[in-house]
Design a protein around this motif. Structure first.
Motif, PDB file in Angstrom:
ATOM      1  N   TYR A   1      18.135  -9.660   1.232  1.00 28.38           N
ATOM      2  CA  TYR A   1      18.291 -10.316  -0.064  1.00 28.38           C
ATOM      3  C   TYR A   1      16.971 -10.868  -0.610  1.00 28.38           C
ATOM      4  CZ  TYR A   1      23.307  -9.954   0.548  1.00 28.38           C
ATOM      5  OH  TYR A   1      24.574  -9.458   0.711  1.00 28.38           O
ATOM      6  N   LYS A   2      15.986 -11.009   0.240  1.00 32.03           N
ATOM      7  CA  LYS A   2      14.701 -11.530  -0.225  1.00 32.03           C
ATOM      8  C   LYS A   2      13.834 -10.383  -0.730  1.00 32.03           C
ATOM      9  CE  LYS A   2      14.512 -15.755   2.524  1.00 32.03           C
ATOM     10  NZ  LYS A   2      13.711 -16.579   3.468  1.00 32.03           N
ATOM     11  N   LEU A   3      13.277 -10.583  -1.913  1.00 24.94           N
ATOM     12  CA  LEU A   3      12.475  -9.549  -2.535  1.00 24.94           C
ATOM     13  C   LEU A   3      11.302  -9.154  -1.645  1.00 24.94           C
ATOM     14  CD1 LEU A   3      11.904  -7.765  -4.969  1.00 24.94           C
ATOM     15  CD2 LEU A   3      10.646  -9.655  -5.978  1.00 24.94           C
ATOM     16  N   GLN A   4      10.689 -10.109  -0.973  1.00 27.26           N
ATOM     17  CA  GLN A   4       9.544  -9.792  -0.121  1.00 27.26           C
ATOM     18  C   GLN A   4       9.925  -8.818   0.988  1.00 27.26           C
ATOM     19  OE1 GLN A   4       5.986 -10.878  -0.264  1.00 27.26           O
ATOM     20  NE2 GLN A   4       6.259  -8.976   0.876  1.00 27.26           N
ATOM     21  N   ASP A   5      11.141  -8.967   1.548  1.00 22.94           N
ATOM     22  CA  ASP A   5      11.590  -8.039   2.593  1.00 22.94           C
ATOM     23  C   ASP A   5      11.771  -6.632   2.033  1.00 22.94           C
ATOM     24  OD1 ASP A   5      11.628 -10.078   4.469  1.00 22.94           O
ATOM     25  OD2 ASP A   5      13.723 -10.589   4.086  1.00 22.94           O
ATOM     26  N   VAL A   6      12.304  -6.543   0.824  1.00 21.82           N
ATOM     27  CA  VAL A   6      12.477  -5.236   0.186  1.00 21.82           C
ATOM     28  C   VAL A   6      11.117  -4.601  -0.089  1.00 21.82           C
ATOM     29  CG1 VAL A   6      13.365  -4.037  -1.851  1.00 21.82           C
ATOM     30  CG2 VAL A   6      14.692  -5.876  -0.816  1.00 21.82           C
ATOM     31  N   ILE A   7      10.171  -5.395  -0.553  1.00 22.45           N
ATOM     32  CA  ILE A   7       8.828  -4.888  -0.824  1.00 22.45           C
ATOM     33  C   ILE A   7       8.180  -4.378   0.460  1.00 22.45           C
ATOM     34  CG2 ILE A   7       6.488  -5.539  -1.508  1.00 22.45           C
ATOM     35  CD1 ILE A   7       7.745  -7.418  -3.562  1.00 22.45           C
ATOM     36  N   ASN A   8       8.368  -5.091   1.575  1.00 17.96           N
ATOM     37  CA  ASN A   8       7.808  -4.640   2.850  1.00 17.96           C
ATOM     38  C   ASN A   8       8.361  -3.275   3.240  1.00 17.96           C
ATOM     39  OD1 ASN A   8       6.334  -7.007   3.097  1.00 17.96           O
ATOM     40  ND2 ASN A   8       7.837  -8.024   4.394  1.00 17.96           N
ATOM     41  N   LEU A   9       9.665  -3.074   3.030  1.00 20.97           N
ATOM     42  CA  LEU A   9      10.276  -1.780   3.333  1.00 20.97           C
ATOM     43  C   LEU A   9       9.739  -0.694   2.404  1.00 20.97           C
ATOM     44  CD1 LEU A   9      13.965  -2.928   3.940  1.00 20.97           C
ATOM     45  CD2 LEU A   9      12.354  -2.101   5.665  1.00 20.97           C
ATOM     46  N   LEU A  10       9.529  -1.038   1.141  1.00 21.58           N
ATOM     47  CA  LEU A  10       8.964  -0.079   0.198  1.00 21.58           C
ATOM     48  C   LEU A  10       7.552   0.333   0.609  1.00 21.58           C
ATOM     49  CD1 LEU A  10       9.963  -1.367  -3.359  1.00 21.58           C
ATOM     50  CD2 LEU A  10      10.601   0.807  -2.331  1.00 21.58           C
ATOM     51  N   GLU A  11       6.772  -0.627   1.068  1.00 27.16           N
ATOM     52  CA  GLU A  11       5.410  -0.314   1.472  1.00 27.16           C
ATOM     53  C   GLU A  11       5.386   0.612   2.679  1.00 27.16           C
ATOM     54  OE1 GLU A  11       3.758  -4.234   1.863  1.00 27.16           O
ATOM     55  OE2 GLU A  11       2.994  -4.225  -0.195  1.00 27.16           O
ATOM     56  N   ASN A  12       6.375   0.472   3.557  1.00 29.67           N
ATOM     57  CA  ASN A  12       6.456   1.362   4.719  1.00 29.67           C
ATOM     58  C   ASN A  12       6.922   2.759   4.313  1.00 29.67           C
ATOM     59  OD1 ASN A  12       5.632  -0.602   6.578  1.00 29.67           O
ATOM     60  ND2 ASN A  12       7.712  -1.369   6.856  1.00 29.67           N
ATOM     61  N   ALA A  13       7.919   2.820   3.411  1.00 28.32           N
ATOM     62  CA  ALA A  13       8.457   4.119   2.993  1.00 28.32           C
ATOM     63  C   ALA A  13       7.550   4.818   1.977  1.00 28.32           C
ATOM     64  CB  ALA A  13       9.853   3.931   2.401  1.00 28.32           C
ATOM     65  N   ASP A  14       6.864   4.047   1.153  1.00 29.50           N
ATOM     66  CA  ASP A  14       5.954   4.550   0.119  1.00 29.50           C
ATOM     67  C   ASP A  14       6.596   5.648  -0.741  1.00 29.50           C
ATOM     68  OD1 ASP A  14       3.641   4.721  -1.366  1.00 29.50           O
ATOM     69  OD2 ASP A  14       2.587   6.014   0.064  1.00 29.50           O
TER      70      ASP A  14
END
Length: 208
Positions: free
Chosen positions: A99-112
């Motif tokens: 639910y935290k945007l920062q956690d979603v962003i971290n996953l996005l950075e890994n998946a790119d």
């Protein structure tokens, strides 16, 4: 998806972007064919169930644009890939229990998914999303053309965390850090599936 930052704003409601038909993101359902019975059976289910039904059968959701051209063009003014980036955030937030945007962003950075080829030293996804929030905080909205010109008289952003009050003009870096770290994603549980030229599409909405 409703993105609700923990913030306070003098004489203003605690929303950076109010969800409406003007903030709808549209996806085309590819790789599988849905019939009218499928759509009818899914009509009363939440977005989690709709996405699972589609992807379990090999389908993919391909972002094709925003319903409102002004909103779409405003996002392009921030970054040519901003609408695509936000569409990836919405999809990812519905697939996971974060639910935290920062956690979603971290996953996005890994998946790119946008193939930025970023490094640990350059957090491109975090930077792009921070820029989106900065523009919202400075007055961008989905129904007026945005020229990247802040309107601090009508929209002067303030964030209060415990005893700390941050004015945008005082500390831009700290203001941006709090917008990202304190933002949580609330799930809007419904998305509409419809047909256009016999091809199934689905709409998601967002609010911040």
């Amino acid at each position: 998806m409703i993105i609700k930052p923990i913030k306070y704003h003098i004489l203003k409601p605690p929303f950076l972007l109010k969800g409406s038909s003007n903030t709808e993101f549209i996806y085309r359902i590819d790789k599988i064919i849905l019939n009218k019975n499928d759509v009818e059976n899914l009509s009363s289910t939440n977005i989690y169930s709709k996405i699972k039904f589609i992807e379990d059968r090999g389908g993919i959701l391909k972002f094709i644009g925003c319903r409102n051209n002004i909103f779409f063009n405003n996002l392009i003014m921030i970054d040519s890939k901003m609408s695509k980036l936000l569409s990836e955030i919405m999809l990812l937030s519905y697939r996971i229990e974060q639910y935290k945007l920062q956690d979603v962003i971290n996953l996005l950075e890994n998946a790119d998914p946008l193939d930025y080829k970023h490094t640990d030293l350059i957090k491109i996804y975090k930077y792009k999303i921070t820029e989106f929030f900065r523009c919202l905080a400075l007055g961008m909205n989905p129904v007026q053309v945005w020229n990247n010109e802040p309107n601090l008289y009508d929209h002067f952003p303030i964030i209060k965390i415990k005893d700390e009050i941050i004015y945008y003009s005082d500390s831009i870096k700290r203001f941006n850090e709090i917008l990202i770290s304190k933002t949580e994603i609330e799930k809007n549980l419904f998305g509409k599936i419809y047909f256009e030229e016999k091809i199934a599409h689905i709409k998601f909405n967002t609010s911040t």
